[in-house]
Design a protein around this motif. Structure first.
Motif, PDB file in Angstrom:
ATOM      1  N   GLU A  37     -17.318  -1.530 -13.370  1.00 49.01           N
ATOM      2  CA  GLU A  37     -16.729  -1.518 -14.719  1.00 49.01           C
ATOM      3  C   GLU A  37     -17.209  -0.315 -15.519  1.00 49.01           C
ATOM      4  O   GLU A  37     -16.475   0.227 -16.351  1.00 49.01           O
ATOM      5  CB  GLU A  37     -17.159  -2.768 -15.512  1.00 49.01           C
ATOM      6  CG  GLU A  37     -16.362  -4.008 -15.265  1.00 49.01           C
ATOM      7  CD  GLU A  37     -17.060  -5.234 -15.873  1.00 49.01           C
ATOM      8  OE1 GLU A  37     -17.700  -5.105 -16.945  1.00 49.01           O
ATOM      9  OE2 GLU A  37     -16.981  -6.307 -15.250  1.00 49.01           O
ATOM     10  N   MET A  38     -18.456   0.074 -15.285  1.00 50.01           N
ATOM     11  CA  MET A  38     -19.053   1.199 -16.013  1.00 50.01           C
ATOM     12  C   MET A  38     -18.630   2.544 -15.422  1.00 50.01           C
ATOM     13  O   MET A  38     -19.045   3.593 -15.893  1.00 50.01           O
ATOM     14  CB  MET A  38     -20.581   1.101 -15.974  1.00 50.01           C
ATOM     15  CG  MET A  38     -21.133  -0.118 -16.644  1.00 50.01           C
ATOM     16  SD  MET A  38     -21.168   0.134 -18.410  1.00 50.01           S
ATOM     17  CE  MET A  38     -21.695  -1.449 -18.989  1.00 50.01           C
ATOM     18  N   LYS A  89     -27.406  -3.763 -20.167  1.00 53.62           N
ATOM     19  CA  LYS A  89     -25.990  -3.425 -20.303  1.00 53.62           C
ATOM     20  C   LYS A  89     -25.733  -2.352 -21.361  1.00 53.62           C
ATOM     21  O   LYS A  89     -24.953  -1.430 -21.142  1.00 53.62           O
ATOM     22  CB  LYS A  89     -25.198  -4.696 -20.642  1.00 53.62           C
ATOM     23  CG  LYS A  89     -23.866  -4.785 -19.992  1.00 53.62           C
ATOM     24  CD  LYS A  89     -23.242  -6.150 -20.271  1.00 53.62           C
ATOM     25  CE  LYS A  89     -22.044  -6.354 -19.358  1.00 53.62           C
ATOM     26  NZ  LYS A  89     -21.521  -7.694 -19.430  1.00 53.62           N
ATOM     27  N   LEU A  92     -26.851   1.052 -20.100  1.00 60.21           N
ATOM     28  CA  LEU A  92     -26.271   1.503 -18.832  1.00 60.21           C
ATOM     29  C   LEU A  92     -25.422   2.770 -18.924  1.00 60.21           C
ATOM     30  O   LEU A  92     -25.604   3.659 -18.100  1.00 60.21           O
ATOM     31  CB  LEU A  92     -25.441   0.386 -18.191  1.00 60.21           C
ATOM     32  CG  LEU A  92     -26.135  -0.432 -17.115  1.00 60.21           C
ATOM     33  CD1 LEU A  92     -25.168  -1.429 -16.517  1.00 60.21           C
ATOM     34  CD2 LEU A  92     -26.746   0.422 -16.038  1.00 60.21           C
ATOM     35  N   PRO A  93     -24.512   2.879 -19.894  1.00 61.00           N
ATOM     36  CA  PRO A  93     -23.711   4.116 -19.923  1.00 61.00           C
ATOM     37  C   PRO A  93     -24.580   5.366 -19.959  1.00 61.00           C
ATOM     38  O   PRO A  93     -24.325   6.324 -19.227  1.00 61.00           O
ATOM     39  CB  PRO A  93     -22.873   3.955 -21.194  1.00 61.00           C
ATOM     40  CG  PRO A  93     -22.764   2.467 -21.384  1.00 61.00           C
ATOM     41  CD  PRO A  93     -24.092   1.925 -20.921  1.00 61.00           C
TER      42      PRO A  93
END
Length: 102
Positions: A37-38, A89, A92-93
């Motif tokens: 998803e990332m 989360k 994470l990016p």
């Protein structure tokens, strides 16, 4: 250094994101889904599908004090398991970008 430990270290060193996984593990599936998803393309090794999987799992336990899967590394840094990844989360990016994984 054992062959399994050398193999595990090589995977960690050569990939921005490495996931040591088992194909039937629901936590591993959640980890792979989140990374996907990332926008990350992790190197995933399914320890239940390779001959030396048990030895690699033993080596990872020596290296990280974590026996369970998934065992996740980003930019050669041990992240932990799925719950650790989910807890990060929001970071994470940035982590994935810094690792060159996205």
């Amino acid at each position: 250094m054992s062959a399994a430990k050398a193999k595990a270290q090589g995977i960690i060193d050569e990939n921005a994101v490495a996931v040591f996984s088992k194909s039937y593990c629901p936590y591993c599936k959640a980890t792979k889904a989140l990374l996907s998803e990332m926008g990350a393309k992790p190197y995933v090794i399914e320890l239940d599908q390779v001959d030396d999987g048990a030895a690699i799992q033993d080596a990872l336990e020596e290296m990280t004090n974590q026996r369970s899967v998934p065992n996740i590394f980003i930019a050669k840094k041990h992240i932990g398991g799925n719950s650790d990844l989910q807890a990060k989360k929001s970071e994470l990016p940035g982590l994935l970008k810094d690792a060159g994984a996205v």
